[in-house]
Design a protein around this motif. Structure first.
Motif, PDB file in Angstrom:
ATOM      1  N   LEU A 177     -25.220 112.463   2.097  1.00 31.87           N
ATOM      2  CA  LEU A 177     -26.542 111.848   2.201  1.00 31.87           C
ATOM      3  C   LEU A 177     -26.501 110.396   1.720  1.00 31.87           C
ATOM      4  CD1 LEU A 177     -29.287 112.883   3.178  1.00 31.87           C
ATOM      5  CD2 LEU A 177     -29.910 113.191   0.786  1.00 31.87           C
ATOM      6  N   GLY A 178     -25.769 110.145   0.643  1.00 30.64           N
ATOM      7  CA  GLY A 178     -25.641 108.779   0.144  1.00 30.64           C
ATOM      8  C   GLY A 178     -24.941 107.865   1.139  1.00 30.64           C
ATOM      9  N   LEU A 179     -23.892 108.370   1.769  1.00 28.45           N
ATOM     10  CA  LEU A 179     -23.197 107.572   2.787  1.00 28.45           C
ATOM     11  C   LEU A 179     -24.105 107.268   3.973  1.00 28.45           C
ATOM     12  CD1 LEU A 179     -19.665 109.241   2.778  1.00 28.45           C
ATOM     13  CD2 LEU A 179     -20.244 106.921   2.017  1.00 28.45           C
ATOM     14  N   MET A 180     -24.911 108.247   4.365  1.00 23.48           N
ATOM     15  CA  MET A 180     -25.850 108.015   5.470  1.00 23.48           C
ATOM     16  C   MET A 180     -26.920 106.994   5.060  1.00 23.48           C
ATOM     17  SD  MET A 180     -26.191 111.818   7.243  1.00 23.48           S
ATOM     18  CE  MET A 180     -27.910 111.819   7.021  1.00 23.48           C
ATOM     19  N   ALA A 181     -27.405 107.086   3.820  1.00 21.94           N
ATOM     20  CA  ALA A 181     -28.432 106.154   3.344  1.00 21.94           C
ATOM     21  C   ALA A 181     -27.906 104.722   3.332  1.00 21.94           C
ATOM     22  CB  ALA A 181     -28.907 106.566   1.947  1.00 21.94           C
ATOM     23  N   TRP A 182     -26.744 104.528   2.738  1.00 21.45           N
ATOM     24  CA  TRP A 182     -26.167 103.188   2.679  1.00 21.45           C
ATOM     25  C   TRP A 182     -25.682 102.723   4.055  1.00 21.45           C
ATOM     26  CZ3 TRP A 182     -26.918  99.679  -0.815  1.00 21.45           C
ATOM     27  CH2 TRP A 182     -27.287 100.073  -2.097  1.00 21.45           C
ATOM     28  N   GLY A 183     -25.140 103.651   4.841  1.00 20.80           N
ATOM     29  CA  GLY A 183     -24.692 103.288   6.188  1.00 20.80           C
ATOM     30  C   GLY A 183     -25.837 102.810   7.059  1.00 20.80           C
ATOM     31  N   GLY A 184     -26.983 103.476   6.971  1.00 24.08           N
ATOM     32  CA  GLY A 184     -28.151 103.043   7.737  1.00 24.08           C
ATOM     33  C   GLY A 184     -28.591 101.647   7.357  1.00 24.08           C
ATOM     34  N   LEU A 185     -28.618 101.364   6.057  1.00 24.81           N
ATOM     35  CA  LEU A 185     -28.988 100.015   5.617  1.00 24.81           C
ATOM     36  C   LEU A 185     -27.947  98.991   6.049  1.00 24.81           C
ATOM     37  CD1 LEU A 185     -30.377 100.527   1.994  1.00 24.81           C
ATOM     38  CD2 LEU A 185     -31.637 100.299   4.142  1.00 24.81           C
ATOM     39  N   TRP A 186     -26.677  99.349   5.921  1.00 24.51           N
ATOM     40  CA  TRP A 186     -25.604  98.424   6.273  1.00 24.51           C
ATOM     41  C   TRP A 186     -25.663  98.068   7.756  1.00 24.51           C
ATOM     42  CZ3 TRP A 186     -21.184  98.011   9.251  1.00 24.51           C
ATOM     43  CH2 TRP A 186     -20.278  97.031   8.869  1.00 24.51           C
ATOM     44  N   LEU A 187     -25.968  99.048   8.596  1.00 28.12           N
ATOM     45  CA  LEU A 187     -26.026  98.791  10.034  1.00 28.12           C
ATOM     46  C   LEU A 187     -27.231  97.943  10.441  1.00 28.12           C
ATOM     47  CD1 LEU A 187     -24.977 102.292  11.402  1.00 28.12           C
ATOM     48  CD2 LEU A 187     -23.675 100.162  11.582  1.00 28.12           C
ATOM     49  N   THR A 188     -28.313  98.005   9.687  1.00 24.90           N
ATOM     50  CA  THR A 188     -29.527  97.282  10.087  1.00 24.90           C
ATOM     51  C   THR A 188     -29.739  95.973   9.348  1.00 24.90           C
ATOM     52  OG1 THR A 188     -30.848  98.539   8.493  1.00 24.90           O
ATOM     53  CG2 THR A 188     -30.765  99.381  10.746  1.00 24.90           C
ATOM     54  N   ASP A 189     -29.068  95.753   8.245  1.00 25.64           N
ATOM     55  CA  ASP A 189     -29.329  94.571   7.413  1.00 25.64           C
ATOM     56  C   ASP A 189     -28.134  93.616   7.412  1.00 25.64           C
ATOM     57  OD1 ASP A 189     -30.010  92.707   5.492  1.00 25.64           O
ATOM     58  OD2 ASP A 189     -30.629  94.179   4.009  1.00 25.64           O
ATOM     59  N   PRO A 190     -28.261  92.477   8.102  1.00 21.05           N
ATOM     60  CA  PRO A 190     -27.149  91.516   8.147  1.00 21.05           C
ATOM     61  C   PRO A 190     -26.765  90.984   6.763  1.00 21.05           C
ATOM     62  CG  PRO A 190     -28.840  90.940   9.754  1.00 21.05           C
ATOM     63  CD  PRO A 190     -29.388  92.044   8.926  1.00 21.05           C
ATOM     64  N   LYS A 191     -27.720  90.846   5.871  1.00 21.50           N
ATOM     65  CA  LYS A 191     -27.416  90.343   4.523  1.00 21.50           C
ATOM     66  C   LYS A 191     -26.553  91.337   3.750  1.00 21.50           C
ATOM     67  CE  LYS A 191     -31.641  87.668   4.177  1.00 21.50           C
ATOM     68  NZ  LYS A 191     -32.946  87.572   3.503  1.00 21.50           N
ATOM     69  N   LEU A 192     -26.836  92.611   3.911  1.00 23.72           N
ATOM     70  CA  LEU A 192     -26.034  93.639   3.249  1.00 23.72           C
ATOM     71  C   LEU A 192     -24.622  93.674   3.845  1.00 23.72           C
ATOM     72  CD1 LEU A 192     -26.119  95.779   1.045  1.00 23.72           C
ATOM     73  CD2 LEU A 192     -26.896  97.411   2.752  1.00 23.72           C
ATOM     74  N   ARG A 193     -24.513  93.480   5.160  1.00 21.75           N
ATOM     75  CA  ARG A 193     -23.188  93.440   5.791  1.00 21.75           C
ATOM     76  C   ARG A 193     -22.396  92.232   5.324  1.00 21.75           C
ATOM     77  NH1 ARG A 193     -25.785  94.707  10.246  1.00 21.75           N
ATOM     78  NH2 ARG A 193     -25.359  92.759  11.293  1.00 21.75           N
ATOM     79  N   ALA A 194     -23.084  91.116   5.073  1.00 20.23           N
ATOM     80  CA  ALA A 194     -22.388  89.920   4.554  1.00 20.23           C
ATOM     81  C   ALA A 194     -21.937  90.156   3.112  1.00 20.23           C
ATOM     82  CB  ALA A 194     -23.306  88.713   4.640  1.00 20.23           C
ATOM     83  N   LEU A 195     -22.737  90.903   2.351  1.00 23.30           N
ATOM     84  CA  LEU A 195     -22.401  91.178   0.953  1.00 23.30           C
ATOM     85  C   LEU A 195     -21.262  92.193   0.847  1.00 23.30           C
ATOM     86  CD1 LEU A 195     -23.214  90.752  -2.033  1.00 23.30           C
ATOM     87  CD2 LEU A 195     -24.779  92.684  -1.755  1.00 23.30           C
ATOM     88  N   LEU A 196     -21.244  93.174   1.751  1.00 22.25           N
ATOM     89  CA  LEU A 196     -20.231  94.239   1.754  1.00 22.25           C
ATOM     90  C   LEU A 196     -19.526  94.266   3.105  1.00 22.25           C
ATOM     91  CD1 LEU A 196     -22.499  97.010   0.202  1.00 22.25           C
ATOM     92  CD2 LEU A 196     -20.756  95.694  -0.999  1.00 22.25           C
ATOM     93  N   PRO A 197     -18.683  93.283   3.376  1.00 19.96           N
ATOM     94  CA  PRO A 197     -18.048  93.240   4.706  1.00 19.96           C
ATOM     95  C   PRO A 197     -16.916  94.255   4.844  1.00 19.96           C
ATOM     96  CG  PRO A 197     -17.208  91.463   3.353  1.00 19.96           C
ATOM     97  CD  PRO A 197     -18.267  92.173   2.529  1.00 19.96           C
ATOM     98  N   LEU A 198     -16.728  94.716   6.066  1.00 15.68           N
ATOM     99  CA  LEU A 198     -15.545  95.514   6.395  1.00 15.68           C
ATOM    100  C   LEU A 198     -14.445  94.550   6.790  1.00 15.68           C
ATOM    101  CD1 LEU A 198     -17.022  98.438   8.519  1.00 15.68           C
ATOM    102  CD2 LEU A 198     -16.348  98.464   6.135  1.00 15.68           C
ATOM    103  N   ARG A 199     -13.266  94.774   6.289  1.00 15.73           N
ATOM    104  CA  ARG A 199     -12.159  93.863   6.599  1.00 15.73           C
ATOM    105  C   ARG A 199     -11.229  94.518   7.603  1.00 15.73           C
ATOM    106  NH1 ARG A 199     -11.354  90.409   1.396  1.00 15.73           N
ATOM    107  NH2 ARG A 199     -13.558  89.983   1.120  1.00 15.73           N
ATOM    108  N   ARG A 200     -10.614  93.707   8.407  1.00 17.49           N
ATOM    109  CA  ARG A 200      -9.650  94.194   9.390  1.00 17.49           C
ATOM    110  C   ARG A 200      -8.255  94.126   8.841  1.00 17.49           C
ATOM    111  NH1 ARG A 200     -11.752  93.486  15.219  1.00 17.49           N
ATOM    112  NH2 ARG A 200     -13.918  93.148  14.793  1.00 17.49           N
TER     113      ARG A 200
END
Length: 137
Positions: A114-137
């Motif tokens: 549930l926690g992963l889904m909660a944070w994943g939903g925010l990460w997918l919709t919020d560009p600022k959160l994605r910039a703060l927690l980027p996925l690296r290649r």
């Protein structure tokens, strides 16, 4: 020292936005359901509290807390605070199931899912959160 300018975070695609909204919707629906059954205090809630070793008098307080945290999570301005508090609630649930030796994947780790889904939903919709927690290649 040199000044660095951060590039504006890229806007999410429509698919990403809708996937994030879907996750947020699922988490919200589950949390609302869980809060309401605790507020109504039906027999399965009383039984599960007894099984977990908690007095059933705590059900309404926990249900109210879950309702407030879910409200924080749903509103974009306070969604990150809501997700942090929701993660704390899930941590308590995980600890309770771990203490009893409940099945790992169905009971104990449900809070992690549930926690992963909660944070994943925010990460997918919020560009600022994605910039703060980027996925690296």
């Amino acid at each position: 020292m040199t000044a660095q300018t951060l590039a504006a975070p890229a806007a999410p695609s429509r698919l990403t936005t809708w996937a994030g909204r879907g996750l947020i919707g699922l988490v919200t629906a589950f949390m609302l359901f869980d809060a309401v059954i605790k507020l109504v205090k039906i027999q399965p809630v009383t039984d599960s509290f007894r099984q977990l070793g908690y007095p059933d008098s705590l059900a309404r307080g926990i249900g109210t807390m879950e309702l407030l945290v879910t409200a924080l999570y749903v509103f974009p301005r306070t969604s990150v605070l809501g997700a942090v508090l929701m993660t704390a609630i899930m941590g308590g649930a995980i600890a309770s199931h771990l203490r009893l030796g409940d099945p790992l994947f169905s009971h104990t780790l449900f809070g992690v899912y549930l926690g992963l889904m909660a944070w994943g939903g925010l990460w997918l919709t919020d560009p600022k959160l994605r910039a703060l927690l980027p996925l690296r290649r």
